[in-house]
Scaffold this motif. Structure first.
Motif, PDB file in Angstrom:
ATOM      1  N   THR A 135       0.850  -1.191   0.000  1.00  0.00           N
ATOM      2  CA  THR A 135       0.000   0.000   0.000  1.00  0.00           C
ATOM      3  C   THR A 135       0.885   1.240   0.000  1.00  0.00           C
ATOM      4  OG1 THR A 135      -1.615  -1.198   1.326  1.00  0.00           O
ATOM      5  CG2 THR A 135      -1.859   1.189   1.211  1.00  0.00           C
ATOM      6  N   PRO A 136       0.715   2.129  -0.955  1.00  0.00           N
ATOM      7  CA  PRO A 136       1.547   3.339  -0.984  1.00  0.00           C
ATOM      8  C   PRO A 136       1.324   4.179   0.280  1.00  0.00           C
ATOM      9  CG  PRO A 136       0.291   3.113  -3.024  1.00  0.00           C
ATOM     10  CD  PRO A 136      -0.216   2.081  -2.063  1.00  0.00           C
ATOM     11  N   ASP A 137       2.399   4.537   0.961  1.00  0.00           N
ATOM     12  CA  ASP A 137       2.269   5.294   2.204  1.00  0.00           C
ATOM     13  C   ASP A 137       1.797   6.721   1.983  1.00  0.00           C
ATOM     14  OD1 ASP A 137       4.582   6.245   1.080  1.00  0.00           O
ATOM     15  OD2 ASP A 137       5.761   6.148   2.919  1.00  0.00           O
ATOM     16  N   TYR A 138       1.908   7.228   0.775  1.00  0.00           N
ATOM     17  CA  TYR A 138       1.458   8.600   0.515  1.00  0.00           C
ATOM     18  C   TYR A 138      -0.068   8.706   0.500  1.00  0.00           C
ATOM     19  CZ  TYR A 138       1.365   6.800  -4.293  1.00  0.00           C
ATOM     20  OH  TYR A 138       1.151   6.049  -5.410  1.00  0.00           O
ATOM     21  N   LEU A 139      -0.753   7.567   0.538  1.00  0.00           N
ATOM     22  CA  LEU A 139      -2.206   7.601   0.614  1.00  0.00           C
ATOM     23  C   LEU A 139      -2.703   7.597   2.062  1.00  0.00           C
ATOM     24  CD1 LEU A 139      -3.126   5.123  -2.276  1.00  0.00           C
ATOM     25  CD2 LEU A 139      -3.128   7.618  -2.318  1.00  0.00           C
ATOM     26  N   ASN A 140      -1.805   7.385   3.003  1.00  0.00           N
ATOM     27  CA  ASN A 140      -2.176   7.356   4.417  1.00  0.00           C
ATOM     28  C   ASN A 140      -2.614   8.731   4.899  1.00  0.00           C
ATOM     29  OD1 ASN A 140      -1.372   4.712   4.384  1.00  0.00           O
ATOM     30  ND2 ASN A 140       0.514   5.030   5.513  1.00  0.00           N
ATOM     31  N   ASP A 141      -3.507   8.735   5.854  1.00  0.00           N
ATOM     32  CA  ASP A 141      -3.920   9.944   6.567  1.00  0.00           C
ATOM     33  C   ASP A 141      -4.477  11.037   5.661  1.00  0.00           C
ATOM     34  OD1 ASP A 141      -3.080   8.733   8.955  1.00  0.00           O
ATOM     35  OD2 ASP A 141      -1.032   9.456   8.645  1.00  0.00           O
ATOM     36  N   LEU A 188      -3.325  12.492   3.136  1.00  0.00           N
ATOM     37  CA  LEU A 188      -2.330  13.484   2.750  1.00  0.00           C
ATOM     38  C   LEU A 188      -2.574  14.048   1.353  1.00  0.00           C
ATOM     39  CD1 LEU A 188       0.305  14.903   3.603  1.00  0.00           C
ATOM     40  CD2 LEU A 188       1.541  13.001   2.593  1.00  0.00           C
ATOM     41  N   LEU A 189      -2.964  13.197   0.427  1.00  0.00           N
ATOM     42  CA  LEU A 189      -3.178  13.653  -0.956  1.00  0.00           C
ATOM     43  C   LEU A 189      -4.649  13.830  -1.315  1.00  0.00           C
ATOM     44  CD1 LEU A 189      -0.517  11.571  -2.909  1.00  0.00           C
ATOM     45  CD2 LEU A 189      -0.415  13.956  -2.236  1.00  0.00           C
ATOM     46  N   GLU A 190      -5.516  13.717  -0.326  1.00  0.00           N
ATOM     47  CA  GLU A 190      -6.961  13.774  -0.614  1.00  0.00           C
ATOM     48  C   GLU A 190      -7.364  15.051  -1.347  1.00  0.00           C
ATOM     49  OE1 GLU A 190     -10.428  12.082  -1.156  1.00  0.00           O
ATOM     50  OE2 GLU A 190      -8.734  11.089  -0.194  1.00  0.00           O
ATOM     51  N   SER A 191      -6.842  16.192  -0.952  1.00  0.00           N
ATOM     52  CA  SER A 191      -7.223  17.446  -1.619  1.00  0.00           C
ATOM     53  C   SER A 191      -6.773  17.461  -3.073  1.00  0.00           C
ATOM     54  CB  SER A 191      -6.653  18.647  -0.867  1.00  0.00           C
ATOM     55  OG  SER A 191      -5.247  18.638  -0.911  1.00  0.00           O
ATOM     56  N   VAL A 192      -5.644  16.853  -3.360  1.00  0.00           N
ATOM     57  CA  VAL A 192      -5.149  16.794  -4.735  1.00  0.00           C
ATOM     58  C   VAL A 192      -6.033  15.865  -5.562  1.00  0.00           C
ATOM     59  CG1 VAL A 192      -3.194  16.158  -6.200  1.00  0.00           C
ATOM     60  CG2 VAL A 192      -2.791  17.293  -4.009  1.00  0.00           C
ATOM     61  N   ILE A 193      -6.408  14.741  -4.979  1.00  0.00           N
ATOM     62  CA  ILE A 193      -7.271  13.786  -5.686  1.00  0.00           C
ATOM     63  C   ILE A 193      -8.632  14.419  -5.963  1.00  0.00           C
ATOM     64  CG2 ILE A 193      -8.480  11.577  -5.460  1.00  0.00           C
ATOM     65  CD1 ILE A 193      -5.982  10.624  -3.816  1.00  0.00           C
ATOM     66  N   GLN A 194      -9.195  15.111  -4.965  1.00  0.00           N
ATOM     67  CA  GLN A 194     -10.505  15.754  -5.124  1.00  0.00           C
ATOM     68  C   GLN A 194     -10.463  16.865  -6.173  1.00  0.00           C
ATOM     69  OE1 GLN A 194     -13.382  14.739  -3.784  1.00  0.00           O
ATOM     70  NE2 GLN A 194     -12.232  13.047  -2.880  1.00  0.00           N
ATOM     71  N   ARG A 195      -9.376  17.592  -6.238  1.00  0.00           N
ATOM     72  CA  ARG A 195      -9.240  18.688  -7.193  1.00  0.00           C
ATOM     73  C   ARG A 195      -9.233  18.169  -8.616  1.00  0.00           C
ATOM     74  NH1 ARG A 195      -3.690  20.738  -6.811  1.00  0.00           N
ATOM     75  NH2 ARG A 195      -3.366  19.077  -8.303  1.00  0.00           N
ATOM     76  N   GLY A 196      -8.674  17.007  -8.832  1.00  0.00           N
ATOM     77  CA  GLY A 196      -8.592  16.445 -10.168  1.00  0.00           C
ATOM     78  C   GLY A 196      -7.363  16.963 -10.896  1.00  0.00           C
ATOM     79  N   PRO A 197      -7.152  16.478 -12.112  1.00  0.00           N
ATOM     80  CA  PRO A 197      -5.953  16.872 -12.852  1.00  0.00           C
ATOM     81  C   PRO A 197      -6.020  18.325 -13.322  1.00  0.00           C
ATOM     82  CG  PRO A 197      -7.301  15.425 -14.190  1.00  0.00           C
ATOM     83  CD  PRO A 197      -7.950  15.501 -12.825  1.00  0.00           C
ATOM     84  N   ILE A 198      -4.927  19.011 -13.158  1.00  0.00           N
ATOM     85  CA  ILE A 198      -4.782  20.361 -13.708  1.00  0.00           C
ATOM     86  C   ILE A 198      -3.415  20.424 -14.362  1.00  0.00           C
ATOM     87  CG2 ILE A 198      -6.344  21.481 -12.068  1.00  0.00           C
ATOM     88  CD1 ILE A 198      -3.891  22.471 -10.560  1.00  0.00           C
ATOM     89  N   PHE A 199      -3.406  20.870 -15.578  1.00  0.00           N
ATOM     90  CA  PHE A 199      -2.147  20.968 -16.302  1.00  0.00           C
ATOM     91  C   PHE A 199      -2.343  21.832 -17.527  1.00  0.00           C
ATOM     92  CE2 PHE A 199      -4.426  17.297 -17.816  1.00  0.00           C
ATOM     93  CZ  PHE A 199      -4.361  17.401 -19.194  1.00  0.00           C
ATOM     94  N   ARG A 200      -1.270  22.238 -18.105  1.00  0.00           N
ATOM     95  CA  ARG A 200      -1.312  22.950 -19.385  1.00  0.00           C
ATOM     96  C   ARG A 200      -0.884  21.968 -20.448  1.00  0.00           C
ATOM     97  NH1 ARG A 200       1.899  28.495 -17.936  1.00  0.00           N
ATOM     98  NH2 ARG A 200       0.477  29.150 -16.292  1.00  0.00           N
ATOM     99  N   PRO A 201      -1.604  21.908 -21.528  1.00  0.00           N
ATOM    100  CA  PRO A 201      -1.200  20.983 -22.584  1.00  0.00           C
ATOM    101  C   PRO A 201       0.162  21.382 -23.152  1.00  0.00           C
ATOM    102  CG  PRO A 201      -3.297  22.052 -23.101  1.00  0.00           C
ATOM    103  CD  PRO A 201      -2.805  22.626 -21.833  1.00  0.00           C
TER     104      PRO A 201
END
Length: 140
Positions: A113-119, A121-134
């Motif tokens: 299990t990736p430890d960066y998914l614990n607690d 930590l990345l929930e706000s990034v996952i909820q925001r969804g992908p953002i990038f410039r093509p």
């Protein structure tokens, strides 16, 4: 780089100042840091031989406790070499490791299990969804 019996004896005396016998535990010299410990230590870290020679040179024939205290207060780098050696060689002794219940470094399975998914930590990034410039397209 080899050490004479006299040099080994002195290394043991100096190491005993840092690791004296206490409460049923071996002192540094009782754990054979100046003989077998030194040999094993230098097999692993041969570059430390020069530093140990410097320890011997700087401590001379002064009483071991006074010599170690002088190194500690006036030459922290050389004191660090002695301290690193004393601890390293001491814990190479199987009897010492047994006395403290340390089996040494043993393999442990890695948790898949990736430890960066614990607690969350990345929930706000996952909820925001992908953002990038093509990336601009280039023509060959």
């Amino acid at each position: 780089m080899s050490f004479t019996d006299v040099e080994r004896k002195r290394i043991g005396e100096l190491a005993d100042v840092l690791i004296p016998a206490a409460d049923g535990h071996l002192s540094a010299s009782q754990a054979d840091v100046a003989s077998r410990g030194l040999n094993l230590y230098l097999q692993t870290c041969p570059e430390m031989a020069a530093g140990l020679r410097q320890v011997l040179q700087k401590t001379g024939n002064a009483a071991a406790a006074a010599a170690v205290e002088t190194l500690r207060t006036r030459d922290p780098a050389t004191f660090g070499t002695l301290a690193e050696f004393a601890a390293g060689a001491y814990f190479l002794n199987p009897q010492v490791r047994d006395a403290i219940g340390y089996a040494g470094q043993t393999p442990h399975p890695i948790d898949p299990t990736p430890d960066y998914l614990n607690d969350g930590l990345l929930e706000s990034v996952i909820q925001r969804g992908p953002i990038f410039r093509p990336t601009p397209s280039t023509k060959p």
